[in-house]
Design a protein around this motif. Structure first.
Motif, PDB file in Angstrom:
ATOM      1  N   THR A 131       0.845  -1.203   0.000  1.00 13.31           N
ATOM      2  CA  THR A 131       0.000   0.000   0.000  1.00 13.31           C
ATOM      3  C   THR A 131       0.880   1.253   0.000  1.00 13.31           C
ATOM      4  N   PHE A 132       0.351   2.313  -0.578  1.00 15.57           N
ATOM      5  CA  PHE A 132       1.119   3.562  -0.637  1.00 15.57           C
ATOM      6  C   PHE A 132       0.233   4.766  -0.350  1.00 15.57           C
ATOM      7  N   GLU A 155      -5.621   4.502   7.421  1.00 13.71           N
ATOM      8  CA  GLU A 155      -4.690   3.391   7.665  1.00 13.71           C
ATOM      9  C   GLU A 155      -3.271   3.775   7.269  1.00 13.71           C
ATOM     10  N   ASP A 156      -2.291   3.211   7.997  1.00 14.79           N
ATOM     11  CA  ASP A 156      -0.889   3.466   7.662  1.00 14.79           C
ATOM     12  C   ASP A 156      -0.554   2.847   6.315  1.00 14.79           C
ATOM     13  N   ALA A 157       0.184   3.586   5.503  1.00 12.70           N
ATOM     14  CA  ALA A 157       0.648   3.028   4.232  1.00 12.70           C
ATOM     15  C   ALA A 157       2.027   2.418   4.442  1.00 12.70           C
ATOM     16  N   LEU A 197       6.697  10.596  10.387  1.00 17.43           N
ATOM     17  CA  LEU A 197       6.329   9.281   9.844  1.00 17.43           C
ATOM     18  C   LEU A 197       6.750   8.116  10.734  1.00 17.43           C
ATOM     19  N   ARG A 198       7.620   8.414  11.734  1.00 19.29           N
ATOM     20  CA  ARG A 198       7.993   7.330  12.651  1.00 19.29           C
ATOM     21  C   ARG A 198       6.791   7.002  13.539  1.00 19.29           C
ATOM     22  N   ASP A 231       5.470   2.675  17.800  1.00 27.03           N
ATOM     23  CA  ASP A 231       6.226   1.469  18.154  1.00 27.03           C
ATOM     24  C   ASP A 231       7.638   1.480  17.562  1.00 27.03           C
ATOM     25  N   GLY A 232       8.033   2.621  17.000  1.00 21.24           N
ATOM     26  CA  GLY A 232       9.399   2.750  16.472  1.00 21.24           C
ATOM     27  C   GLY A 232       9.527   2.306  15.031  1.00 21.24           C
ATOM     28  N   SER A 233       8.505   1.634  14.483  1.00 22.87           N
ATOM     29  CA  SER A 233       8.578   1.207  13.083  1.00 22.87           C
ATOM     30  C   SER A 233       8.270   2.395  12.169  1.00 22.87           C
ATOM     31  N   LYS A 234       8.476   2.218  10.869  1.00 29.48           N
ATOM     32  CA  LYS A 234       8.185   3.295   9.928  1.00 29.48           C
ATOM     33  C   LYS A 234       7.906   2.716   8.545  1.00 29.48           C
TER      34      LYS A 234
END
Ligand code: SAH
Ligand code: SF4
Ligand code: F3S
Length: 435
Positions: free
Chosen positions: A5-6, A39-41, A66-67, A70-73
């Protein structure tokens, strides 16, 4: 794993918006889908603008956000004019950036996404001789009013401006390519085409110029309206002015930035026109099309601008009587000649001048809108309004018009303009006259 997804966020001018649409089509062609709202892309493309400092800084603050908690990106692609201007430096400024892709290289984005998903951090700011347009998929979706880039880059080198550096030298897309894309946008639902270029009126293919191109596009069945932007005063040919008198589908609106009303400042800006040559173009245009609505751009606080220079800007605003205009505080851009000129103007003075100029412009805009009350005309419906049953469309003069109607986006309906506000109009549907 390549992302599924983007999300693409475009800032800046209409050409950036167009580029954003093309990138979305390209990613969709490579099996990715737009992330559902909220939703997060997995891939975020920031399609950035470098024109003023604020716009450029926004790019980096957006990257920072954008981080996730939970630290993910997501995979982050910096696209557009900041990407072009900063290149690999952007990766050093933010470790969150995975991809840097300039405005002339984005046809390579799907490849770069694959590389990034394997841990690489690719940079591509080439301006390849082979046009990106050839590598893009055909158009399948179009808004009622659709953008079509026909020209890119700029050779004018106004002393304050980054565009010649971020978009490169002026190039025109070939005649056939433009007509093919125009046709497919109309087949995909466009009723209006907005031809885009940083200097759109410098478009050329051999002997043919924008005037001929507009006449050819006007012959496309199903297309009802044509607009073009942005034009440079020095490239307003008599042929183009004549097209305004003769081509019904060409809308009576012209965005023709003058930047300043002071010839001394225009010289320092390297604008290659004077207030006199500018006003002469406007005069000719009004003779060709008496109801033409004019808009412009202004910069206040260019280095060395005195009170007298600024007064001259207010005078040209009054002389033209703009239907709309955009005004900006001068922003010193790295690498441009004006950034190192003496007599940079203090922020407080710029603030005052901007306020005064905007008040003046708003007054003209309201007066223009009021002058259209009572006028029978047509609007192209573009979207739903806030109120139940209300739709929003555009008049020929690009005014935003609110109207209660069952008509749908893409419909062109007969209305009377019944009330004017500073930024929009109200319209009432006209009953069909008996035959
Ligand atoms: N090619 C177009 C538009 C260029 S950018 C033209 O020549 O008119 C859009 C507008 O941004 C310009 O018209 C100008 O008013 C403004 N602009 C460009 N550089 C700027 C700068 N350094 N500071 C403030 N405004 C700027
Ligand atoms: Fe910038 Fe001037 Fe070119 Fe417009 S004409 S893009 S303001 S250099
Ligand atoms: Fe901005 Fe680039 Fe357009 S700098 S105005 S996005 S050409």
């Amino acid at each position: 794993m390549t992302p599924k997804t983007f999300k693409i966020k475009s800032f800046g001018c209409q050409m950036n918006v167009y580029d954003g649409e093309r990138m979305a089509e390209l990613l969709a062609d490579h099996g990715m889908a737009p992330a559902p709202d909220g939703e997060d892309a997995e891939l975020v493309v920031l399609n950035t603008c470098h024109i003023r400092e604020k716009a450029a800084e926004k790019a980096y603050s957006d990257v920072g956000r954008l981080r996730r908690d939970d630290g993910s990106k997501p995979i982050v692609a910096l696209a557009g004019c900041v990407a072009q201007a900063e290149g690999a430096e952007a990766k050093r400024r933010s470790s969150l950036i995975d991809i840097v892709v300039g405005p002339q290289a984005y046809h390579r984005l799907p490849d770069m996404v694959v590389q990034a998903s394997k841990g690489a951090r690719p940079v591509d700011t080439d301006m390849p001789a082979i046009s990106k347009f050839d590598a893009l998929p055909p158009r399948r979706k179009a808004a009622p009013s659709a953008f079509l880039s026909i020209q890119e880059g700029c050779d004018k080198f106004c002393t304050y401006c980054v565009v010649p550096y971020t978009r490169g030298a002026e190039i025109s897309r070939p005649w056939d390519h433009v007509l093919t894309e125009a046709q497919s946008l109309v087949e995909a639902g466009a009723r209006e085409l907005v031809l885009l270029g940083q200097n759109v009126n410098a478009w050329t293919d051999g002997e043919r110029g924008l005037a001929e191109l507009i006449r050819a596009i006007a012959r496309i069945d199903g297309l009802e309206r044509i607009r073009y932007t942005t034009s440079h005063p020095a490239d307003m040919t008599d042929a183009l002015i004549a097209a305004h008198a003769e081509v019904d589908k060409l809308m009576p609106y012209l965005h023709l930035p003058v930047q300043s009303g002071s010839d001394r400042i225009l010289r320092a800006m390297n604008r290659s026109h004077t207030t006199e040559t500018y006003l002469a173009v406007i005069e000719k245009m009004r003779q060709a099309r008496s109801d033409i609505a004019l808009s412009g751009d202004f910069i206040v606080g260019f280095p060395g601008e005195t009170d007298e220079d600024f007064e001259a800007t207010l005078r040209i605003v009054d002389a033209v009587g703009y239907a709309a205009a955009y005004s900006f505080k001068y922003s010193a851009r790295p690498g441009t000649p004006a950034a190192t000129m003496e007599d940079q103007i203090a922020r407080e003075i710029m603030d005052e001048r901007l306020q005064e100029l905007q008040n003046r412009i708003n007054a003209h805009q309201l007066a223009f809108n009021q002058s259209k009350v009572g006028c029978d005309t047509q609007v192209l419906i573009e979207r739903r309004g806030k109120l139940h049953g209300q739709m929003i469309g555009r008049s020929p003069w690009l005014q935003s018009v609110h109207v209660e109607t069952p008509a749908q986006p893409g419909d062109i309906i007969d209305i009377t303009l019944v009330a004017a506000g500073p930024n929009s109009m109200s319209g009432a549907v006209r009953a069909k006259e008996a035959a």
